[in-house]
Design a protein around this motif. Structure first.
Motif, PDB file in Angstrom:
ATOM      1  N   GLU A 207       5.542  76.532  45.733  1.00 32.65           N
ATOM      2  CA  GLU A 207       6.674  75.649  45.429  1.00 32.65           C
ATOM      3  C   GLU A 207       7.500  76.218  44.283  1.00 32.65           C
ATOM      4  N   MET A 211      11.464  77.817  44.121  1.00 32.73           N
ATOM      5  CA  MET A 211      12.470  77.377  43.159  1.00 32.73           C
ATOM      6  C   MET A 211      12.991  78.557  42.339  1.00 32.73           C
ATOM      7  N   TYR A 216      16.437  78.709  39.751  1.00 32.91           N
ATOM      8  CA  TYR A 216      16.095  77.766  38.688  1.00 32.91           C
ATOM      9  C   TYR A 216      15.374  78.465  37.547  1.00 32.91           C
ATOM     10  N   GLU A 220      14.125  74.302  33.990  1.00 32.06           N
ATOM     11  CA  GLU A 220      14.632  73.463  35.081  1.00 32.06           C
ATOM     12  C   GLU A 220      13.527  73.147  36.080  1.00 32.06           C
ATOM     13  N   ILE A 221      12.683  74.132  36.363  1.00 29.02           N
ATOM     14  CA  ILE A 221      11.563  73.899  37.286  1.00 29.02           C
ATOM     15  C   ILE A 221      10.619  72.866  36.695  1.00 29.02           C
ATOM     16  N   ALA A 223      11.292  70.510  34.566  1.00 27.08           N
ATOM     17  CA  ALA A 223      11.908  69.181  34.593  1.00 27.08           C
ATOM     18  C   ALA A 223      11.821  68.555  35.975  1.00 27.08           C
ATOM     19  N   ARG A 224      12.002  69.358  37.011  1.00 27.66           N
ATOM     20  CA  ARG A 224      11.957  68.843  38.383  1.00 27.66           C
ATOM     21  C   ARG A 224      10.534  68.496  38.819  1.00 27.66           C
ATOM     22  N   LEU A 225       9.559  69.255  38.334  1.00 31.58           N
ATOM     23  CA  LEU A 225       8.166  69.032  38.747  1.00 31.58           C
ATOM     24  C   LEU A 225       7.397  68.182  37.745  1.00 31.58           C
TER      25      LEU A 225
END
Length: 261
Positions: A207, A211, A216, A220-221, A223-225
């Motif tokens: 995953e 990204m 990313y 940023e990764i 923050a998203r995960l």
């Protein structure tokens, strides 16, 4: 020609742009962009850039763009391979912006010097064309970005900030072309030859690699995960070790060859 905007009545929340005619641009008033404190490139601690390009006019344009943003600082410029090598030795910098075609050689020659003398710095190749073979060669030799000189103004600063924060600077259009290049028969052949490397990656690592491939940054990764940037970087190091690669670009290429995307 930019279309005019008309001030709304008192108390109105925004400016209302007039409808643009064919071939014109309209202006949109957005709020200032947010740049978190944890990102690399802050007032007082900007990302330091070395620019190497034999086109004096374009060098001036890029220099103005970099100096206009408080997050980036142009520390030196050079116009040839020879001057670039000297600048790499003399100056401390974080990102090298280097033209592919220089008067006395090619920008690829400076990537080797960068790796040897400034291993902590990142490199972004700039060129007048997006040639797939040249892009792949740049990534194989350690670059983490490739920017076309015909790109919209603002891309140079964004490319610098992207790679300084652990990302890769590449246009979505070029990324799509490169992925398609390794699609179908090539990806199938690679999977038949070495089916287990990608299998050794965990679901979370796959995953994160996807990204990374889309550009990313680690922050940023995370923050998203909903995980920390440090945890993301730990996963990325594990991906490097399992795939036996050294850079994000190499990891992305390896995974695309094996049909992970």
């Amino acid at each position: 020609m930019l279309s005019n905007t008309v001030l709304a009545s008192p108390g109105a929340a925004a400016l209302a742009p007039s409808a643009p005619s064919a071939g014109q641009f309209s202006t949109i008033d957005n709020p200032p962009s947010v740049w978190p404190d944890f990102m690399v490139g802050q007032r007082g601690r900007p990302v330091r850039v070395l620019l190497v390009d034999d086109d004096a006019h374009l060098r001036h344009v890029i220099a103005q763009e970099l100096m206009a943003d408080a997050r980036t600082l142009l520390v030196a410029q050079a116009g040839s391979v020879r001057e670039g090598r000297r600048a790499i030795r003399l100056h401390e910098f974080d990102v090298l912006l280097v033209d592919l075609h220089l008067g006395d050689g090619v920008g690829f020659e400076l990537l080797a010097d960068l790796k040897r003398l400034r291993p902590g710095a990142q490199a972004v190749m700039i060129s007048v064309v997006e040639n797939d073979d040249q892009v792949l060669r740049a990534f194989e030799q350690g670059a983490v970005g490739y920017v076309c000189k015909n790109s919209w103004f603002g891309n140079y600063t964004q490319a610098v900030l992207q790679v300084a924060n652990g990302g890769a600077a590449i246009t979505p259009h070029l990324a799509r072309r490169l992925l398609q290049r390794f699609d179908r028969p090539h990806a199938g052949e690679a999977k038949r030859r070495q089916p287990d490397e990608v299998e050794r990656l965990s679901a979370r690592e796959k995953e994160i690699l996807r990204m990374v491939a889309t550009g990313y940054t680690s922050a940023e990764i995370g923050a998203r995960l909903l995980i920390s940037g440090m945890t993301v970087n730990t996963h990325i190091r594990n991906i490097y070790r399992k795939l036996q690669v050294r850079t994000r670009a190499q990891a992305v290429r390896f995974a695309s060859l094996r049909g992970l995307f």
